[in-house]
Scaffold this active site. Structure first.
Site, short mmCIF file in Angstrom:
data_model
loop_
_atom_site.label_atom_id
_atom_site.label_comp_id
_atom_site.label_asym_id
_atom_site.label_seq_id
_atom_site.Cartn_x
_atom_site.Cartn_y
_atom_site.Cartn_z
N ASP A 206 142.24 19.16 47.14
CA ASP A 206 143.65 19.44 47.42
C ASP A 206 144.47 18.20 47.06
O ASP A 206 143.92 17.19 46.63
CB ASP A 206 143.82 19.85 48.89
N GLY B 89 148.88 16.44 50.29
CA GLY B 89 150.22 16.64 50.86
C GLY B 89 150.19 17.40 52.16
O GLY B 89 150.90 17.08 53.11
N ASP C 244 139.78 29.24 50.20
CA ASP C 244 139.13 28.13 50.92
C ASP C 244 139.57 28.18 52.36
O ASP C 244 140.68 28.65 52.66
CB ASP C 244 139.52 26.77 50.34
N CYS D 178 120.46 39.26 57.54
CA CYS D 178 120.79 38.01 56.86
C CYS D 178 119.50 37.29 56.50
O CYS D 178 118.58 37.21 57.31
CB CYS D 178 121.63 37.14 57.79
N CYS E 45 119.30 34.05 55.60
CA CYS E 45 119.48 32.59 55.61
C CYS E 45 118.35 31.94 56.41
O CYS E 45 117.66 32.60 57.18
CB CYS E 45 120.85 32.20 56.19
N CYS F 180 118.54 32.50 60.26
CA CYS F 180 118.15 33.82 60.75
C CYS F 180 116.65 34.07 60.58
O CYS F 180 116.06 34.83 61.33
CB CYS F 180 118.96 34.92 60.06
N HIS G 277 124.25 29.44 58.59
CA HIS G 277 124.38 30.90 58.67
C HIS G 277 125.78 31.36 58.24
O HIS G 277 125.92 32.31 57.47
CB HIS G 277 124.09 31.41 60.08
#
Lengths: 395, 468
Positions: A98, A101, A274, A312, A314, A317, A342
């Site tokens: 970014d 600012g 984002d 899931c 991941c 999990c 996760h």
């Protein structure tokens, strides 16, 4: 870096025939990014306790870092010596920064915005005054070396009633864009995205978008939203912006990361998002699931020996139960890592499902199913009904 | 689980083997070794995913009851043992009573109970309650309950009370153990209490060592845990440890716990201790330090450890230790870790833990190799001289700091060249302050625990709090 090739190639692979959604591949100097994409925020050159190996395992293709923080520490000199942030943090995939600012305005007291830049008082040391100019922001972002960098914009609170101030900010943002483009030292390696401003004023936002489209840029950000305005105002501004912005360039909606917002805004034709939300909520012990989120601190999880989400895959999990997480959330740092892992896997999976449904031509069906899972009683908020109706999906 | 040992000398360095582990029949572990220290069932900062990225060898995880006490209720209904529950089923679990890295507050004994200072407050436990937890946890190994609240300054009355409490716990716990079906395969370790009093130790050994089911012994009651143990002198320990070892059955496993520095570890290995833990790596990580002492007597490097907070590492893009094969050293630089620890990012201690634990386990590998080759004394000489040189520098710096502190008495300025001022402006973002919210207690505790952090760091941390 190859000078003959553009540092951003955006290939739209499929478009939804009902809505404005599209899926694309964006090729950046540090790799390919499939869109629509959610970019998690690694503020200080690290993703909240995750190793870059873990981020790669999660399938993350691009992450965000904050210029204001990195400019303060470790600072431009160290970043340059390190050969940029990619090298410094051992992350070989794409990065976006970014402009710094937003932090000035949101975090620092007594920020004063002049034509020169954002003047603020540092909180540390001697309360000295510093001015962040468009040139300075680009200098820091050049040192960081992200694939996509942001212009410094003049941010006004979306709920501000001061029309004169909003108008001034919109025009100033365009003037600052030109200064940023002029100050940019690595146009062959890094892409500056302009930011469409104008808060909730349709006329100003149109002017801002059109003015920025006249510049030689490879993508656009939609800024100044997700700042406390009503959802009804929010979606209309996104809808308006994507109607104006060119179809052959990526559109990045800043600060949006709730699952439902991602689904709606993809339908409205946004490509990049984002938000700190998934990793932040993880630190408070919350796990994201398709039906909302679980607050694992709650007593009911004490003897719940199932994973956060059966579907899931991941690493959290696959290994840990809700019961164990219940016992360690907000106490041990490993719990943050486990829930961040996760939650990021959740975001990646959601975006992948969106991409696949666009590719397979069933995005509208995906949206309807997603909403009915989230609101099983069909008590949809009106902004969701309206925004989806605007792109021909009837709930 | 069976333990066998090669050495027949009563009191000397020895090599041993733990094998025939019921849950892991193909696993065997060589001693002397260090168990992986955990709190709340997790190796600090390390998830199972990261553990698998960095560890390819069999390990024992040390699970202090004090930080897992509140798991019992859930464990009673859980189909599986404590290693499964904490997501570390690849490891052998060993339950201990106190946390070696946390200072155990002395006193507060009550009838037949000892206090456990848990996060939820003080919990008084006796043999019955302790065995309830053990049966719920079903560990592969565990220590029996003991009264370990003794140290070098304890009175004779305290040490003899500690022993009589420990003996009565021993009897009650063993009675329960022998009847217990779920603990049939658990390797049980007796505890020898009695502080630095020879007579008390003898009384304890006489009462405890007659049982054949016990697979090994913990020499307990040498300190009150916590970071101070790091700097306890080996000379103070040696006579009592030697005395105990000479009286213990030779064929049984011998453990000692606490965050001993490597010099003391080597002294204890020389006496014949088999089992240690990695809590030393934890306290080192908490003060942002990395182990770099030599594992090779030929090594030219003479730096015992690095304090990554120091400004000099800001633009140092070398790995912590060149030649080190850990994940941290192969991918990340000193400069990056310096950045992470100064802005208090969670990845900093994570990367340090990976390196420190790796180095510490390599150290034990080296110890075993040296015992095999008969070169342990050379290794000891090398590491001791590095350690002493480093302590000298630290002491000098601290004296300087103390002097300047006196001079600048009421000023809030940074006087330490050891811990450079962290820039607070970088922590003002909401995002970062939330971290300090969630971990407030830990941060404060860490500050208190940190024997080497200077006043400045405490001030910095307080400032972070006040901003949030």
């Amino acid at each position: 870096m190859n000078n003959t090739r553009s540092p951003l190639i955006f290939n739209v692979l499929a478009e939804c025939t009902t809505t404005k959604a599209r899926t694309a591949q964006m090729i950046l100097p540090h790799g390919k990014v499939d869109t629509p994409v959610f970019m998690p925020v690694g503020t200080q050159g690290t993703m909240k306790g995750l190793l870059s190996e873990q981020m790669e395992n999660l399938g993350l293709q691009i992450i965000l870092a904050n210029t204001y923080h990195l400019g303060t520490k470790p600072g431009v000199e160290i970043l340059e010596k390190a050969g940029g942030l990619h090298q410094f943090m051992n992350w070989n995939r794409a990065l976006l920064t970014d402009s710094g600012g937003f932090q000035m305005v949101s975090l620092l007291k007594l920020a004063e915005i002049t034509e020169e830049g954002v003047k603020f008082q540092t909180l540390n040391d001697h309360k000295s005054e510093i001015v962040l100019t468009p040139e300075h922001s680009i200098e820091i972002q050049n040192a960081i070396g992200a694939d996509i960098i942001m212009q410094l914009d003049d941010v006004v609170k979306t709920t501000s009633p001061d029309e004169a101030r909003i108008t001034e900010a919109m025009y100033r943002t365009t003037r600052w864009l030109d200064r940023c483009l002029k100050a940019h030292k690595k146009p062959d390696e890094q892409n500056i995205f302009p930011i469409v401003q104008g808060t909730l004023n349709a006329e100003l936002r149109t002017k801002s978008a059109k003015a920025h489209m006249e510049r030689d840029v490879r993508g656009f950000a939609i800024g100044g939203l997700s700042g406390g305005e009503s959802k009804d105002d929010f979606w209309k501004m996104v809808h308006l912006s994507t109607d104006i912005l060119p179809k052959n360039k990526p559109r990045y909606l800043m600060g949006v990361g709730f699952a439902v917002d991602l689904v709606v805004c993809c339908a409205l034709g946004v490509d990049m998002f984002d938000c700190v939300f998934p990793t932040r909520t993880a630190r408070f012990g919350c796990a994201l699931v398709m039906t909302g989120q679980l607050n694992l601190k709650q007593k009911k999880y004490k003897k719940d020996f199932s994973p956060i989400d059966e579907d899931c895959d991941c690493s959290t999990c696959k290994t840990y139960t809700r019961a164990y997480l219940h016992h360690i959330v907000t106490i041990h740092s490993t719990a943050c890592h486990l829930l961040s892992t996760h939650n990021l896997a959740f975001q990646v999976r959601l975006m992948k499902n969106i991409q696949d449904s666009i590719t397979n031509g069933n995005f509208p069906e995906f949206v309807i199913k997603f909403m009915s899972d989230l609101y099983p009683n069909k008590n949809y908020p009106s902004w969701i009904i309206d925004s989806l109706a605007a792109v021909n999906i009837k709930l | 689980m069976k333990f066998s040992v090669n050495n027949t000398v009563k009191c000397g360095p020895r090599l041993g083997l733990l094998k025939e582990i019921e849950k892991h029949p193909n696993m065997s572990l060589e001693t002397p070794m260090a168990m992986l220290y955990t709190r709340g069932g997790s190796i600090p900062h390390i998830t199972n995913e990261v553990f698998k990225l960095v560890s390819h060898e069999s390990q024992i995880i040390q699970i202090p009851l004090v930080s897992t006490y509140n798991f019992e209720d859930a464990m009673n209904d859980f189909q599986g043992d404590i290693a499964d529950f904490v997501g570390m089923k690849e490891c052998i679990s060993c339950v201990t009573v106190q946390d070696p890295a946390d200072y155990t507050q002395p006193g507060h004994h009550f009838q037949n109970c000892i206090p456990l200072w848990t996060r939820q407050g003080k919990v008084l436990i006796n043999a019955k309650l302790y065995m309830n937890s053990i049966e719920a946890f079903k560990p592969d190994m565990y220590y029996l309950l003991s009264d370990s609240d003794t140290n070098i300054a304890s009175s004779v009355k305290r040490t003899s009370n500690a022993v009589s409490n420990t003996i009565s716990y021993f009897k009650e716990c063993m009675e329960r153990h022998e009847k217990s079906k779920v603990l049939k395969n658990s390797f049980v370790m007796g505890t020898i209490a009695g502080g630095y009093c020879f007579k008390s130790r003898k009384d304890c050994i006489d009462a405890v060592c007659s049982n054949d089911i016990v697979g090994g012994y913990l020499i307990d009651g040498l300190h009150n845990n916590g970071p101070e143990v790091e700097l306890q002198k080996a000379e103070e320990l040696k006579p009592i440890v030697k005395y105990v070892i000479e009286k213990l059955p030779q064929e049984k496993l011998r453990a000692i716990h606490g965050c001993w520095n490597p010099v003391t570890v080597l002294e204890l290995v020389q006496l014949g201790i088999d089992l240690f833990d990695t809590s030393y790596c934890y306290i080192l990580t908490e003060r942002s330090c990395a182990l770099t002492f030599s594992l090779d007597v030929e090594d030219k490097n003479d730096q015992y450890e690095l304090n990554l907070r120091q400004q000099q590492y800001a633009d140092d893009f070398q790995p912590i230790l060149s030649g080190c094969t850990c994940l941290t050293c192969s991918k990340y630089s000193r400069g990056y870790i310096h950045h992470l620890v100064t802005v208090q990012e969670l990845l900093g201690p994570l990367l340090l833990t990976i390196h420190n634990v790796h180095h510490y386990l390599k150290f034990f590998e080296k110890i075993r190799e040296c015992i095999r080759n008969g070169t342990l004394s050379q290794l000891q000489e090398k590491i001791t001289s590095q350690f002493n040189a480093y302590q000298e520098i630290i002491t000098k710096k601290q004296t300087l700091v103390n002097v300047s502190k006196l001079k600048e008495n009421n000023k809030d300025s940074d006087v330490s060249n050891q811990t450079p001022r962290t820039d607070n402006s970088s922590i003002t973002e909401e995002d970062a302050t939330e971290d300090s919210d969630a971990f407030d207690n830990d941060i404060i505790k860490e500050t208190q625990n940190d024997t080497r952090t200077t006043v400045m760091e405490t001030i910095n941390k307080t400032e972070v709090k006040s901003i949030s």
